[in-house]
Motif scaffolding. Structure first.
Motif, short mmCIF file in Angstrom:
data_model
loop_
_atom_site.label_atom_id
_atom_site.label_comp_id
_atom_site.label_asym_id
_atom_site.label_seq_id
_atom_site.Cartn_x
_atom_site.Cartn_y
_atom_site.Cartn_z
N SER A 87 2.24 1.98 -3.46
CA SER A 87 1.26 2.07 -4.55
C SER A 87 1.27 3.48 -5.15
CB SER A 87 -0.13 1.71 -4.04
OG SER A 87 -0.59 2.71 -3.15
N ASP A 88 0.59 3.65 -6.28
CA ASP A 88 0.51 4.94 -6.95
C ASP A 88 -0.29 5.95 -6.13
OD1 ASP A 88 2.01 4.04 -9.04
OD2 ASP A 88 0.27 3.42 -10.23
N ASP A 89 -1.27 5.46 -5.39
CA ASP A 89 -2.13 6.38 -4.62
C ASP A 89 -1.42 6.97 -3.42
OD1 ASP A 89 -4.14 5.71 -6.38
OD2 ASP A 89 -4.92 4.11 -5.10
N HIS A 90 -0.54 6.21 -2.82
CA HIS A 90 0.11 6.66 -1.58
C HIS A 90 1.57 6.22 -1.63
CE1 HIS A 90 0.52 7.68 2.62
NE2 HIS A 90 1.05 6.50 2.86
N ARG A 130 0.83 -1.20 0.00
CA ARG A 130 0.00 0.00 0.00
C ARG A 130 0.87 1.26 0.00
NH1 ARG A 130 -1.47 3.45 3.64
NH2 ARG A 130 -0.67 2.21 5.37
N ARG A 131 1.96 1.23 0.76
CA ARG A 131 2.84 2.40 0.85
C ARG A 131 3.63 2.63 -0.44
NH1 ARG A 131 6.10 1.16 6.08
NH2 ARG A 131 7.43 2.78 5.23
#
Length: 100
Positions: A72-75, A69-70
């Motif tokens: 990823s493109d979003d965050h 998650r860290r």
């Protein structure tokens, strides 16, 4: 009036022997059989070991999902990206010294 003791018949001796043999067999099977007490203890120990491994793998999965998650493109976590680039690709910054 003399009480004479009658000798046990062959059938009675045979019946007692069969009863003892069956009792011994079922007692042995109850303790050491496929579904006996000792097998149950082994199975419970294996269940405890597998639960411990499952819990360890769940923690490892949570850590990996967090890293994913860290990154990823979003965050995007730049510190983690820098650390991964150093570990995986062997990159260094221009102002660092490498000592081997």
């Amino acid at each position: 009036m003399g009480s004479q003791r009658k000798a046990p018949t062959l059938f009675a001796i045979f019946f007692v022997c069969i009863a003892l043999a069956l009792g011994g067999y079922f007692s042995f099977a109850a303790i050491q059989g496929d579904h006996g007490v000792l097998r149950r203890v082994q199975t419970m120990a294996e269940v405890d070991q597998l639960r411990t491994e499952r819990d360890r793998l769940a923690v490892e999965l949570a850590e990996m999902q967090n890293r994913n998650r860290r990154l990823s493109d979003d965050h995007l976590d730049l510190d983690l990206l820098d650390q991964q680039a150093r570990d995986v690709l062997g990159l260094i910054r221009m102002d660092e010294l490498v000592i081997r």
